[in-house]
Design a protein around this motif. Structure first.
Motif, PDB file in Angstrom:
ATOM      1  N   ARG A 100      -2.146   3.047 -14.250  1.00 16.82           N
ATOM      2  CA  ARG A 100      -3.148   2.713 -13.249  1.00 16.82           C
ATOM      3  C   ARG A 100      -2.509   2.730 -11.866  1.00 16.82           C
ATOM      4  N   VAL A 101      -3.347   2.935 -10.866  1.00 11.48           N
ATOM      5  CA  VAL A 101      -2.888   3.018  -9.480  1.00 11.48           C
ATOM      6  C   VAL A 101      -3.608   1.930  -8.691  1.00 11.48           C
ATOM      7  N   THR A 102      -2.830   1.070  -8.061  1.00 15.39           N
ATOM      8  CA  THR A 102      -3.377  -0.124  -7.416  1.00 15.39           C
ATOM      9  C   THR A 102      -3.072  -0.117  -5.925  1.00 15.39           C
ATOM     10  N   LEU A 103      -4.097  -0.372  -5.124  1.00 10.93           N
ATOM     11  CA  LEU A 103      -3.887  -0.557  -3.689  1.00 10.93           C
ATOM     12  C   LEU A 103      -3.246  -1.917  -3.477  1.00 10.93           C
ATOM     13  N   ARG A 104      -2.033  -1.923  -2.971  1.00  9.01           N
ATOM     14  CA  ARG A 104      -1.235  -3.143  -2.917  1.00  9.01           C
ATOM     15  C   ARG A 104      -1.900  -4.238  -2.088  1.00  9.01           C
ATOM     16  N   SER A 105      -2.556  -3.878  -1.013  1.00  8.85           N
ATOM     17  CA  SER A 105      -3.107  -4.888  -0.107  1.00  8.85           C
ATOM     18  C   SER A 105      -4.286  -5.643  -0.709  1.00  8.85           C
ATOM     19  N   THR A 106      -4.972  -5.035  -1.687  1.00  7.12           N
ATOM     20  CA  THR A 106      -6.146  -5.680  -2.273  1.00  7.12           C
ATOM     21  C   THR A 106      -5.958  -6.031  -3.745  1.00  7.12           C
ATOM     22  N   GLY A 107      -5.015  -5.343  -4.412  1.00  8.06           N
ATOM     23  CA  GLY A 107      -4.834  -5.546  -5.840  1.00  8.06           C
ATOM     24  C   GLY A 107      -5.871  -4.839  -6.684  1.00  8.06           C
ATOM     25  N   HIS A 108      -6.697  -3.990  -6.060  1.00  6.47           N
ATOM     26  CA  HIS A 108      -7.749  -3.285  -6.784  1.00  6.47           C
ATOM     27  C   HIS A 108      -7.232  -1.944  -7.316  1.00  6.47           C
ATOM     28  N   ASP A 109      -7.584  -1.653  -8.571  1.00  2.00           N
ATOM     29  CA  ASP A 109      -7.214  -0.367  -9.168  1.00  2.00           C
ATOM     30  C   ASP A 109      -8.158   0.730  -8.682  1.00  2.00           C
ATOM     31  N   ASP A 155     -16.023   9.196  -5.820  1.00  2.00           N
ATOM     32  CA  ASP A 155     -15.993  10.022  -4.612  1.00  2.00           C
ATOM     33  C   ASP A 155     -15.933   9.187  -3.343  1.00  2.00           C
ATOM     34  N   GLU A 156     -15.571   7.925  -3.483  1.00  2.00           N
ATOM     35  CA  GLU A 156     -15.376   7.084  -2.304  1.00  2.00           C
ATOM     36  C   GLU A 156     -14.131   7.545  -1.555  1.00  2.00           C
ATOM     37  N   PRO A 157     -14.151   7.491  -0.222  1.00  2.00           N
ATOM     38  CA  PRO A 157     -12.972   7.914   0.555  1.00  2.00           C
ATOM     39  C   PRO A 157     -11.745   7.075   0.204  1.00  2.00           C
ATOM     40  N   LEU A 158     -10.611   7.728   0.118  1.00  2.00           N
ATOM     41  CA  LEU A 158      -9.353   7.014  -0.099  1.00  2.00           C
ATOM     42  C   LEU A 158      -9.001   6.229   1.158  1.00  2.00           C
ATOM     43  N   GLN A 159      -8.466   5.040   0.981  1.00  2.00           N
ATOM     44  CA  GLN A 159      -8.061   4.211   2.110  1.00  2.00           C
ATOM     45  C   GLN A 159      -6.563   4.377   2.372  1.00  2.00           C
ATOM     46  N   PRO A 160      -6.144   4.307   3.638  1.00  2.00           N
ATOM     47  CA  PRO A 160      -4.706   4.293   3.921  1.00  2.00           C
ATOM     48  C   PRO A 160      -4.052   3.076   3.273  1.00  2.00           C
ATOM     49  N   GLY A 161      -2.761   3.175   2.988  1.00  2.00           N
ATOM     50  CA  GLY A 161      -2.066   2.018   2.448  1.00  2.00           C
ATOM     51  C   GLY A 161      -0.994   2.382   1.452  1.00  2.00           C
ATOM     52  N   HIS A 162      -0.487   1.352   0.789  1.00  2.00           N
ATOM     53  CA  HIS A 162       0.578   1.492  -0.195  1.00  2.00           C
ATOM     54  C   HIS A 162      -0.012   1.321  -1.590  1.00  2.00           C
ATOM     55  N   TYR A 163       0.283   2.297  -2.463  1.00  2.00           N
ATOM     56  CA  TYR A 163      -0.288   2.304  -3.805  1.00  2.00           C
ATOM     57  C   TYR A 163       0.824   2.203  -4.842  1.00  2.00           C
ATOM     58  N   ASP A 164       0.650   1.297  -5.784  1.00  2.00           N
ATOM     59  CA  ASP A 164       1.629   1.092  -6.847  1.00  2.00           C
ATOM     60  C   ASP A 164       1.135   1.735  -8.144  1.00  2.00           C
ATOM     61  N   ILE A 165       2.023   2.462  -8.804  1.00  2.00           N
ATOM     62  CA  ILE A 165       1.707   3.131 -10.061  1.00  2.00           C
ATOM     63  C   ILE A 165       2.339   2.335 -11.192  1.00  2.00           C
ATOM     64  N   ARG A 166       1.507   1.907 -12.132  1.00  2.00           N
ATOM     65  CA  ARG A 166       1.974   1.018 -13.189  1.00  2.00           C
ATOM     66  C   ARG A 166       1.484   1.536 -14.546  1.00  2.00           C
TER      67      ARG A 166
END
Length: 304
Positions: free
Chosen positions: A52-61, A66-77
């Motif tokens: 899974r790929v998680t946006l670090r700032s929100t913790g959401h996977d 087709d929602e736009p990707l947000q800038p940020g740091h993504y963790d792959i787990r």
């Protein structure tokens, strides 16, 4: 100085076990969706099981939307603790600008012009075509002309259906070509934008989008299913894959200086730059091989 593709990235992705060491990143343009990003990671990430790929700032996977990707740091787990995350070592392509003036294969150029009649990226029609004036319009190879052996060995030749004779590998078929404005050709060959045939032929820009091409759709004129000259999806797919590798893996592949005014120490700049030996080999090949002024002398990294 070689271009640095990592500068300006506003998306970064990590192995969750090493949160301070980015595996790669992306200069984000508006057309990139969450689904697009997950698909790109599928090209880059090597693992046995699902992850899974998680946006670090929100913790959401991320999900396949087709929602736009947000800038940020993504963790792959990975879902399993036994699985590991690593980046593919799939070869990318090293490119240089050829300096020969002998010209491209005339049949390829003529067929691409006749089929397209316009820049299939920007939509600009060549209104001077009736005077046979094609200045600023280039017939661009999708798969590099100078890598014909690699083209055949990798099985891409089998996708070409309009060859001339048994010995024709198909690399000079118009099915391996697109008509573009000259500045678009340079960016296309540098993998700064690409076309994804698996996403409605959407154009994705991997750099600052000066020409506002990000999110446009490849013009249908070059991909009519009833036309045996149509561009091959398999070759577009290869190019898109190479663009992801070149721009998103690690710090990105080097992009080379091509503007050498009179008096410039061209040899010195090449030798002091990245992958100097491979670039010099490609430079020599392009001059001896007789290709025209274009980004056509290319060689897969790691190939002999």
């Amino acid at each position: 100085m070689a271009g640095r593709r990592a500068i300006g990235r506003d998306v970064h992705f990590y192995n969750f076990a090493e949160p301070d060491k980015a595996l790669g990143g992306l200069i984000l343009n508006p057309s990139v969706t969450k689904k697009n990003f997950l698909s790109m990671l599928g090209i880059l990430i090597v693992t046995i099981g699902p992850y899974r790929v998680t946006l670090r700032s929100t913790g959401h996977d991320l999900t396949l939307t087709d929602e736009p990707l947000q800038p940020g740091h993504y963790d792959i787990r990975p879902y399993s603790r036994k699985d590991t995350i690593c980046i593919t070592d799939e070869p990318c392509i090293i490119r240089i600008v050829s300096q020969s003036s002998t010209g491209r294969d005339s049949t390829f150029r003529t067929q691409v012009r006749e089929r397209d009649g316009k820049c299939v990226i920007t939509g600009t029609v060549n209104r001077r075509a009736d005077r046979d004036n094609w200045s600023t319009f280039h017939a661009a190879h999708i798969f590099p002309l100078s890598s014909e052996d690699y083209f055949v060995q990798s099985g891409f030749s089998r996708w070409i259906t309009n060859r001339i004779g048994e010995r024709d590998t198909g690399i000079n078929s118009c099915q391996n070509g697109l008509l573009m404005r000259s500045h678009m050709h340079e960016q296309f060959d540098g993998f700064y934008f690409s076309i994804n045939p698996d996403d409605g032929y959407k154009i994705t820009c991997f750099n600052e989008d000066f020409d506002r091409i990000d999110g446009r759709i490849l013009d249908p004129v070059c991909r009519d299913p009833s036309d045996n000259r149509r561009v091959r999806d398999e070759l577009l797919r290869w190019h898109f894959r190479q663009a992801v590798l070149a721009n998103m893996r690690g710090a990105g592949e080097p992009s080379f200086e091509t503007d050498f005014p009179p008096g410039t120490d061209m040899m010195g700049e090449i030798l002091s730059g990245p992958t100097a030996a491979k670039r010099m080999e490609a430079e020599l090949f392009s001059r001896l091989g007789g290709y025209d002024i274009a980004w056509d002398s290319q060689k897969p990294i790691g190939q002999s």
